[in-house]
Design a protein around this motif. Structure first.
Motif, PDB file in Angstrom:
ATOM      1  N   TYR A 251       0.643  -1.237  -0.105  1.00  0.00           N
ATOM      2  CA  TYR A 251      -0.052   0.038   0.062  1.00  0.00           C
ATOM      3  C   TYR A 251       0.878   1.208  -0.050  1.00  0.00           C
ATOM      4  N   ASP A 252       0.439   2.366  -0.767  1.00  0.00           N
ATOM      5  CA  ASP A 252       1.298   3.587  -0.741  1.00  0.00           C
ATOM      6  C   ASP A 252       0.617   4.309   0.384  1.00  0.00           C
ATOM      7  N   TYR A 253       1.753   4.602   1.495  1.00  0.00           N
ATOM      8  CA  TYR A 253       1.347   5.333   2.791  1.00  0.00           C
ATOM      9  C   TYR A 253       1.771   6.922   2.359  1.00  0.00           C
ATOM     10  N   SER A 254       2.211   7.183   1.455  1.00  0.00           N
ATOM     11  CA  SER A 254       2.765   8.592   1.548  1.00  0.00           C
ATOM     12  C   SER A 254       1.671   9.394   1.700  1.00  0.00           C
ATOM     13  N   ALA A 255       0.642   9.591   1.666  1.00  0.00           N
ATOM     14  CA  ALA A 255      -0.602  10.477   1.898  1.00  0.00           C
ATOM     15  C   ALA A 255      -0.563  10.502   3.592  1.00  0.00           C
ATOM     16  N   PHE A 256      -0.587   9.222   3.890  1.00  0.00           N
ATOM     17  CA  PHE A 256      -0.915   8.938   5.642  1.00  0.00           C
ATOM     18  C   PHE A 256       0.251   9.350   6.276  1.00  0.00           C
ATOM     19  N   LYS A 257       1.558   9.316   5.859  1.00  0.00           N
ATOM     20  CA  LYS A 257       2.638   9.747   6.464  1.00  0.00           C
ATOM     21  C   LYS A 257       2.699  11.097   6.496  1.00  0.00           C
ATOM     22  N   GLU A 258       2.096  11.816   5.514  1.00  0.00           N
ATOM     23  CA  GLU A 258       2.544  13.353   5.544  1.00  0.00           C
ATOM     24  C   GLU A 258       1.305  13.895   6.327  1.00  0.00           C
ATOM     25  N   SER A 259      -0.005  13.198   6.390  1.00  0.00           N
ATOM     26  CA  SER A 259      -0.976  13.818   7.301  1.00  0.00           C
ATOM     27  C   SER A 259      -0.872  13.647   8.688  1.00  0.00           C
ATOM     28  N   ARG A 260      -0.180  12.368   9.217  1.00  0.00           N
ATOM     29  CA  ARG A 260      -0.035  12.219  10.629  1.00  0.00           C
ATOM     30  C   ARG A 260      -1.276  12.380  11.467  1.00  0.00           C
ATOM     31  N   PRO A 261      -2.477  11.724  11.228  1.00  0.00           N
ATOM     32  CA  PRO A 261      -3.723  11.887  12.077  1.00  0.00           C
ATOM     33  C   PRO A 261      -3.377  11.692  13.415  1.00  0.00           C
ATOM     34  N   ALA A 262      -3.966  12.322  14.451  1.00  0.00           N
ATOM     35  CA  ALA A 262      -3.803  11.939  15.606  1.00  0.00           C
ATOM     36  C   ALA A 262      -5.389  11.526  16.390  1.00  0.00           C
ATOM     37  N   SER A 263      -6.296  12.141  15.827  1.00  0.00           N
ATOM     38  CA  SER A 263      -7.827  11.695  16.120  1.00  0.00           C
ATOM     39  C   SER A 263      -8.650  11.323  14.968  1.00  0.00           C
ATOM     40  N   ILE A 264      -9.404  10.435  15.230  1.00  0.00           N
ATOM     41  CA  ILE A 264     -10.482   9.774  14.280  1.00  0.00           C
ATOM     42  C   ILE A 264     -11.853   9.918  14.661  1.00  0.00           C
ATOM     43  N   LEU A 265     -12.515  10.125  13.712  1.00  0.00           N
ATOM     44  CA  LEU A 265     -14.026  10.466  13.820  1.00  0.00           C
ATOM     45  C   LEU A 265     -14.604   9.046  13.021  1.00  0.00           C
ATOM     46  N   VAL A 266     -15.197   8.054  13.901  1.00  0.00           N
ATOM     47  CA  VAL A 266     -15.683   6.940  13.411  1.00  0.00           C
ATOM     48  C   VAL A 266     -17.243   7.291  12.971  1.00  0.00           C
ATOM     49  N   LEU A 267     -17.632   7.255  11.745  1.00  0.00           N
ATOM     50  CA  LEU A 267     -19.027   7.287  11.327  1.00  0.00           C
ATOM     51  C   LEU A 267     -19.711   6.049  11.438  1.00  0.00           C
ATOM     52  N   PRO A 268     -21.241   6.099  11.849  1.00  0.00           N
ATOM     53  CA  PRO A 268     -22.033   4.823  11.801  1.00  0.00           C
ATOM     54  C   PRO A 268     -21.702   4.083  10.544  1.00  0.00           C
ATOM     55  N   PRO A 269     -21.286   2.632  10.582  1.00  0.00           N
ATOM     56  CA  PRO A 269     -21.202   1.785   9.454  1.00  0.00           C
ATOM     57  C   PRO A 269     -22.337   1.936   8.414  1.00  0.00           C
ATOM     58  N   LEU A 270     -22.039   1.893   7.245  1.00  0.00           N
ATOM     59  CA  LEU A 270     -23.160   1.733   6.061  1.00  0.00           C
ATOM     60  C   LEU A 270     -23.260   0.044   6.271  1.00  0.00           C
ATOM     61  N   ASN A 271     -24.633  -0.642   6.054  1.00  0.00           N
ATOM     62  CA  ASN A 271     -24.916  -1.944   6.170  1.00  0.00           C
ATOM     63  C   ASN A 271     -25.454  -2.390   4.707  1.00  0.00           C
ATOM     64  N   SER A 272     -24.693  -3.064   4.176  1.00  0.00           N
ATOM     65  CA  SER A 272     -24.953  -3.791   2.868  1.00  0.00           C
ATOM     66  C   SER A 272     -25.576  -4.984   3.072  1.00  0.00           C
ATOM     67  N   SER A 273     -25.675  -5.538   4.386  1.00  0.00           N
ATOM     68  CA  SER A 273     -26.204  -6.838   4.738  1.00  0.00           C
ATOM     69  C   SER A 273     -27.539  -6.996   4.954  1.00  0.00           C
ATOM     70  N   PRO A 274     -28.227  -7.957   4.871  1.00  0.00           N
ATOM     71  CA  PRO A 274     -29.763  -8.006   5.316  1.00  0.00           C
ATOM     72  C   PRO A 274     -30.098  -7.861   6.948  1.00  0.00           C
ATOM     73  N   ASP A 275     -29.014  -8.052   7.735  1.00  0.00           N
ATOM     74  CA  ASP A 275     -29.203  -7.988   8.978  1.00  0.00           C
ATOM     75  C   ASP A 275     -28.977  -6.698   9.670  1.00  0.00           C
ATOM     76  N   VAL A 276     -30.278  -6.102  10.199  1.00  0.00           N
ATOM     77  CA  VAL A 276     -30.390  -4.656  10.618  1.00  0.00           C
ATOM     78  C   VAL A 276     -29.414  -4.674  11.988  1.00  0.00           C
ATOM     79  N   ALA A 277     -29.207  -5.432  12.384  1.00  0.00           N
ATOM     80  CA  ALA A 277     -28.109  -5.397  13.558  1.00  0.00           C
ATOM     81  C   ALA A 277     -26.579  -4.903  13.467  1.00  0.00           C
ATOM     82  N   ALA A 278     -26.527  -4.990  12.051  1.00  0.00           N
ATOM     83  CA  ALA A 278     -24.963  -4.966  11.553  1.00  0.00           C
ATOM     84  C   ALA A 278     -24.367  -3.783  12.305  1.00  0.00           C
TER      85      ALA A 278
END
Length: 228
Positions: free
Chosen positions: A32-59
């Motif tokens: 994987y090309d990590y050049s953008a990742f290394k330049e960005s150096r994020p310290a905090s991450i916001l996780v959005l509720p995952p999209l659910n492409s499965s038929p199970d509503v609990a996913a």
């Protein structure tokens, strides 16, 4: 008119095809090309509720509840996922698809995070068959810099309750194993712990082509980090 090759030519062609198949099966995944990742150096991450492409509503919430640990152990500050989800709900966004449509500058303005993690659950649930039943969870993820809009990393992972499962005794053994696994899969929610394994494989730093270590990890390198 049918064109027929001599037997030696057929054997040579078969050997060539077999060699090509073996070579393809043993090919090493591209790094994987990590050049953008290394330049960005994020310290905090916001996780959005995952999209659910499965038929199970609990996913969605099964996966969302298990993403913080691997990210935190990888060295990142993770915004509390329950508070993030409630913030979206209080602003009229009651499902993951609506949250994923919010513009990056707006997410940055509201939460102040360095990067946002988008997750799409492709498989979640239990499938039943005559001689094989399993709970499988597959997910894809994409980490995006909220300051520049650049995609820093993409990945995918999968886990199954059938991993490592073995049986003996021929067909009878397979049928007995299938009956037992069906009872277990149907009487317990096996998909939730499997989602936890998928989350660990997807979001733990140090995995092949996985995310990089964050600044809170002792393995983080201040000279630009190191790729797994």
């Amino acid at each position: 008119m049918r064109f027929r090759l001599p037997a030696p030519a057929l054997r040579a062609g078969a050997i060539a095809l077999l060699g090509a198949a073996l070579t393809a099966g043993c090919a090493t995944p591209a790094r994987y090309d990590y050049s953008a990742f290394k330049e960005s150096r994020p310290a905090s991450i916001l996780v959005l509720p995952p999209l659910n492409s499965s038929p199970d509503v609990a996913a969605t919430y099964s996966m969302l509840s298990q993403v913080t640990l691997p990210l935190a152990e990888s060295g990142y500050y993770v915004f509390p996922v329950s508070l993030v989800d409630e913030t979206f709900r209080q602003n009229g966004m009651s499902n993951a698809a609506e949250a994923h449509q919010v513009a990056l500058p707006k997410l940055r303005e509201i939460f102040g995070a360095d990067a946002v993690l988008y997750i799409d659950i492709k498989q979640y649930g239990t499938s039943y068959a005559l001689i094989s039943s399993e709970s499988r969870v597959t997910a894809e993820a994409r980490l995006v810099d909220l300051r520049s809009g650049q995609v820093l990393w993409k990945g995918a992972a999968s886990a199954s309750s059938a991993e490592g499962r073995s049986s003996s005794g021929g067909l009878v053994g397979l049928l007995v194993t299938a009956v037992v696994s069906q009872i277990v899969e149907s009487s317990t929610n096996r998909s939730h712990p499997i989602a936890g394994i998928t989350s660990q494989r997807l979001l733990t730093a140090g995995m092949p082509n996985g995310i990089l270590y964050g600044p809170r990890s002792p393995r983080y390198k201040t000279d630009g980090n190191t790729a797994p």
